[in-house]
Design an enzyme around this catalytic site. Structure first.
Site, PDB file in Angstrom:
ATOM      1  N   SER A   1       3.975 -10.524   4.235  1.00  0.00           N
ATOM      2  CA  SER A   1       3.234  -9.899   5.324  1.00  0.00           C
ATOM      3  C   SER A   1       1.865 -10.552   5.483  1.00  0.00           C
ATOM      4  CB  SER A   1       3.050  -8.404   5.053  1.00  0.00           C
ATOM      5  OG  SER A   1       2.157  -7.859   6.003  1.00  0.00           O
TER       6      SER A   1
ATOM      7  N   HIS B   1       6.153 -12.180   8.068  1.00  0.00           N
ATOM      8  CA  HIS B   1       6.154 -10.838   8.650  1.00  0.00           C
ATOM      9  C   HIS B   1       4.825 -10.603   9.355  1.00  0.00           C
ATOM     10  CE1 HIS B   1       7.708  -6.709   8.853  1.00  0.00           C
ATOM     11  NE2 HIS B   1       6.460  -6.299   8.619  1.00  0.00           N
TER      12      HIS B   1
ATOM     13  N   ASP C   1       2.561  -8.025  11.238  1.00  0.00           N
ATOM     14  CA  ASP C   1       2.311  -6.597  11.453  1.00  0.00           C
ATOM     15  C   ASP C   1       1.383  -6.401  12.639  1.00  0.00           C
ATOM     16  OD1 ASP C   1       3.703  -5.136   9.276  1.00  0.00           O
ATOM     17  OD2 ASP C   1       2.441  -6.359   7.985  1.00  0.00           O
TER      18      ASP C   1
ATOM     19  N   MET D   1      -0.456  -3.819  15.027  1.00  0.00           N
ATOM     20  CA  MET D   1      -0.882  -2.416  15.048  1.00  0.00           C
ATOM     21  C   MET D   1      -1.852  -2.189  16.202  1.00  0.00           C
ATOM     22  SD  MET D   1      -1.592  -1.800  10.985  1.00  0.00           S
ATOM     23  CE  MET D   1      -0.522  -2.494   9.721  1.00  0.00           C
TER      24      MET D   1
ATOM     25  N   HIS E   1       6.793  -7.121  13.665  1.00  0.00           N
ATOM     26  CA  HIS E   1       6.935  -5.676  13.476  1.00  0.00           C
ATOM     27  C   HIS E   1       5.906  -4.962  14.353  1.00  0.00           C
ATOM     28  CE1 HIS E   1       6.505  -2.108  10.422  1.00  0.00           C
ATOM     29  NE2 HIS E   1       7.045  -1.730  11.560  1.00  0.00           N
TER      30      HIS E   1
ATOM     31  N   MET F   1       4.100  -1.990  15.463  1.00  0.00           N
ATOM     32  CA  MET F   1       3.688  -0.622  15.176  1.00  0.00           C
ATOM     33  C   MET F   1       2.785  -0.174  16.316  1.00  0.00           C
ATOM     34  SD  MET F   1       3.120  -0.853  11.052  1.00  0.00           S
ATOM     35  CE  MET F   1       2.905  -2.636  11.011  1.00  0.00           C
TER      36      MET F   1
ATOM     37  N   MET G   1      10.889   1.749   6.419  1.00  0.00           N
ATOM     38  CA  MET G   1       9.502   1.825   5.948  1.00  0.00           C
ATOM     39  C   MET G   1       9.475   2.662   4.678  1.00  0.00           C
ATOM     40  SD  MET G   1       7.519   0.030   7.840  1.00  0.00           S
ATOM     41  CE  MET G   1       6.007   0.611   7.063  1.00  0.00           C
TER      42      MET G   1
ATOM     43  N   ASP H   1       9.901  -2.429   3.776  1.00  0.00           N
ATOM     44  CA  ASP H   1       8.491  -2.782   3.904  1.00  0.00           C
ATOM     45  C   ASP H   1       7.644  -1.637   3.369  1.00  0.00           C
ATOM     46  OD1 ASP H   1       5.970  -3.615   4.634  1.00  0.00           O
ATOM     47  OD2 ASP H   1       6.349  -3.615   6.784  1.00  0.00           O
TER      48      ASP H   1
END
Length: 216
Positions: A6, A31, A33, A35, A64, A66, A135, A173
């Site tokens: 990540s 990965h 992330d 957000m 990913h 979010m 998750m 994750d």
């Protein structure tokens, strides 16, 4: 076992260098992330940063999201260079439509489930999903501890995938370390995301070998 480090735990001032170091170490996936400060209480980066990273790296970008209402942004993330786009079941009212949009944009569709979200949310979607992300912490921050009941959730999802005759990968994750990675793979995980437990222990090639050795 595929290890997907990540970048949330990477050096943001040296992302191009970090990506090059991952490739040199033998890592295949990264990965990402994303957000938005709404779906989760943190803000990271979006399509412009991913597009900039894409210019410097040919790693598989495991993106990913979010974010709330991810269906509004699928084309942007696909154009930025995401190879796989994972959306949260909790973040959209029309999950199947969003997964269709990901595939139509040329990326692999995936769905993430928060720790308390039932596997039933993806049961009927499994044949069209490349991956389901379990998750194992509540999303929003790195460095959290693995929630124990998520191990059973991985086992149950593996059985569900077999029953459906699907080839969907299982990603985990949150709190993934050398201490639990072997049990996760035995439970059915195919892809492990590791942030601080990976980037905090250079050199990366040696850390990758340590994870792989535990999961044999």
């Amino acid at each position: 076992m595929i290890l997907s480090p990540s970048l949330l735990s990477a050096d943001f001032a040296r992302l191009a260098d970090e990506l090059a170091a991952l490739k040199a170490a033998g890592v295949k996936w990264a990965h990402l992330d994303v957000m938005d400060g709404s779906f989760v209480p943190n803000i990271t980066f979006g399509p412009p940063v991913i597009a900039a990273m894409r210019k410097t790296s040919d790693l598989f970008f495991d993106c990913h999201l979010m974010i709330d209402e991810p269906g509004r942004y699928i084309d942007e993330y696909a154009k930025a260079g995401a190879d796989l786009i994972c959306v949260h079941a909790e973040a959209t009212n029309h999950l199947e439509r969003t997964c269709q949009a990901i595939a139509q944009a040329g990326a692999k569709p995936a769905v993430a489930l928060n720790p308390a979200t039932s596997l039933e949310a993806v049961r009927y979607l499994l044949p069209q999903l490349s991956m389901v992300l379990i998750m194992s912490v509540n999303p929003g921050f790195g460095g959290q501890k693995f929630i124990p009941f998520c191990m059973d959730k991985v086992r149950e999802l593996k059985a569900m995938i077999r029953q459906a005759g699907a080839e969907t990968l299982i990603q985990v994750d949150g709190g993934v370390t050398l201490d639990n990675c072997a049990e996760l793979v035995q439970a059915g995980a195919d892809v492990l995301v590791s942030g601080s437990a990976f980037f905090g222990f250079p050199p990366y090639a040696e850390r990758l070998r340590q994870f792989e050795a535990r999961c044999l």
